[in-house]
Design a protein around this motif. Structure first.
Motif, PDB file in Angstrom:
ATOM      1  N   ILE A 212       0.855  -1.185  -0.085  1.00 51.73           N
ATOM      2  CA  ILE A 212       0.025   0.111   0.033  1.00 51.73           C
ATOM      3  C   ILE A 212       0.882   1.128   0.095  1.00 51.73           C
ATOM      4  O   ILE A 212       1.668   1.405   0.922  1.00 51.73           O
ATOM      5  N   HIS A 214       1.945   4.801   0.660  1.00 56.64           N
ATOM      6  CA  HIS A 214       1.570   5.755   1.821  1.00 56.64           C
ATOM      7  C   HIS A 214       2.951   6.742   2.237  1.00 56.64           C
ATOM      8  O   HIS A 214       3.656   6.807   1.489  1.00 56.64           O
ATOM      9  N   THR A 237      -3.726   6.611   3.988  1.00 54.99           N
ATOM     10  CA  THR A 237      -3.275   5.237   3.826  1.00 54.99           C
ATOM     11  C   THR A 237      -4.426   4.562   4.176  1.00 54.99           C
ATOM     12  O   THR A 237      -4.583   3.358   3.445  1.00 54.99           O
ATOM     13  N   VAL A 241      -6.009   1.364   1.744  1.00 62.77           N
ATOM     14  CA  VAL A 241      -6.288   0.156   1.999  1.00 62.77           C
ATOM     15  C   VAL A 241      -7.690  -0.306   1.323  1.00 62.77           C
ATOM     16  O   VAL A 241      -7.855  -1.503   0.733  1.00 62.77           O
ATOM     17  N   HIS A 242      -8.559   0.677   1.766  1.00 61.08           N
ATOM     18  CA  HIS A 242      -9.978   0.308   1.326  1.00 61.08           C
ATOM     19  C   HIS A 242     -10.107   0.177  -0.348  1.00 61.08           C
ATOM     20  O   HIS A 242     -10.996  -0.632  -0.897  1.00 61.08           O
ATOM     21  N   LEU A 257      -4.157  -7.160   6.797  1.00 57.53           N
ATOM     22  CA  LEU A 257      -3.173  -5.943   6.605  1.00 57.53           C
ATOM     23  C   LEU A 257      -1.978  -6.275   7.589  1.00 57.53           C
ATOM     24  O   LEU A 257      -2.169  -6.236   8.911  1.00 57.53           O
ATOM     25  N   TYR A 324       3.127  -1.535   4.526  1.00 59.90           N
ATOM     26  CA  TYR A 324       1.720  -1.784   4.659  1.00 59.90           C
ATOM     27  C   TYR A 324       1.472  -2.838   3.505  1.00 59.90           C
ATOM     28  O   TYR A 324       1.739  -2.638   2.148  1.00 59.90           O
ATOM     29  N   LEU A 326      -1.328  -5.541   2.163  1.00 58.41           N
ATOM     30  CA  LEU A 326      -2.597  -6.419   2.072  1.00 58.41           C
ATOM     31  C   LEU A 326      -2.436  -7.475   1.403  1.00 58.41           C
ATOM     32  O   LEU A 326      -2.107  -7.772   0.413  1.00 58.41           O
TER      33      LEU A 326
END
Length: 345
Positions: A212, A214, A237, A241-242, A257, A324, A326
């Motif tokens: 992710i 960020h 951030t 993610v969403h 995550l 990060y 996912l």
């Protein structure tokens, strides 16, 4: 022929801008933001006044003969002025002359040279039909010239079973990538492509992991807390993610995550390991409090994985970072995640 699903990492990085150069001239220090992607602005000259500036001029000559002059105007000590180095896409050399006069009638006329690059963001794609795991080859498509591609191959246990770097010498478009065949237990393949300007992007072939993008949170010194003004970065951030969750929701996978923390070399290694773990956990807790309802796992690596190699006790912002990820399984071990000891929030 194996059929593999492509996942494109959202994470793009490049070297941080140069620090301000300490000028021998009395009026200005300067910084060049030399390598910039087209969606992030333009190459930039940043001047910082050392004295009260009454007036000044910046003369810029590009290697293709284009010339431009910018008046600086008045500046207070410590004030910065950003001057775009306007150019077409690609790389150019510049000759820059900065002149100015202070309120005490000090003058300067300093000339220096620099090189800039203004390039498109890297867009990578892989045709799953052209992935042949048994022979160790695939075709990678890039929209920009690439310097090299780092290839890592992992088995089902997440262990790295093959790794190599393939030099491309500025080739773009469709390029054939190969690696030492690693047998039938290959579970994932990670390609990290570096363009000729120093930016990179990565692609991962199934299973599902996404880095992710960020902005780094600036923590209080030696603590796992931060100012409220940093929350805007975490909100951005969380939105990323969403967005990634939504784009991969159709796979029907259990999304998790993973948050990894890293420090620079200031302080003891044991303290830095504990600090990076506490910071990763604090970020995970903020995400949970903000409504992220998927499993959250965290791990600290302290100063054991430096983005920039430095001596001990060296403050380096690029090493104070987080990652990060996912995914539907713990990320495989790699140069940035050398071990898997994830803790669940």
């Amino acid at each position: 022929m194996n059929r593999w699903l492509l996942v494109v990492f959202l994470f793009l990085t490049c070297a941080a801008p140069n620090a301000f150069a300490q000028s021998d001239a009395p009026l200005f220090d300067y910084q060049i933001e030399a390598k910039v992607q087209t969606d992030q602005g333009a190459p930039m000259l940043v001047l910082r006044a050392k004295e009260f500036i009454k007036s000044g001029t910046v003369e810029m000559e590009r290697s293709d003969g284009n010339q431009r002059s910018v008046k600086i105007g008045q500046m207070k000590p410590g004030q910065e002025k950003r001057i775009p180095l306007k150019q077409p896409k690609g790389g150019f050399k510049w000759t820059i002359t900065v002149s100015g006069e202070s309120q005490f009638n000090q003058t300067m006329n300093q000339k220096f040279e620099t090189e800039t690059a203004w390039v498109d963001p890297i867009v990578l794609s892989v045709n799953p039909e052209l992935v042949n795991v048994s022979e160790g080859k695939l075709t990678l498509r890039s929209n920009v010239p690439l310097d090299r591609v780092d290839i890592e191959v992992f088995n089902k246990a997440g262990d790295k079973v093959a790794a190599t770097t393939q030099a491309l010498g500025g080739k773009g478009g469709d390029v054939e990538i190969s690696w030492p065949p690693a047998g039938s237990e290959v579970s994932s393949i990670r390609l990290q492509a570096h363009d000729i300007a120093g930016f990179w992007s990565a692609v991962l072939l199934e299973p599902f992991w996404v880095d992710i993008a960020h902005a780094e949170v600036e923590f209080h010194f030696g603590k796992s807390t931060w100012d409220d003004s940093e929350n805007a970065k975490l909100k951005d951030t969380l939105a990323a993610v969403h967005e990634a969750m939504e784009s991969h929701r159709r796979k029907g996978l259990q999304m998790q995550l993973y948050i990894a923390g890293y420090t620079d070399t200031v302080g003891g290694s044991a303290d830095n390991m504990a600090l990076s773990t506490a910071r990763a956990r604090a970020i995970a807790a903020w995400f949970r409090k903000s409504g992220l309802d998927i499993p959250l796992l965290y791990q600290g690596f302290g100063e054991s994985v430096l983005a920039v190699t430095t001596p001990d006790n060296t403050p380096e912002a690029r090493n104070r970072r987080a990652l990060y990820i996912l995914g539907n399984a713990p990320p495989p071990t790699s140069a940035v995640v050398p071990k898997r000891s994830w803790k669940r929030l």
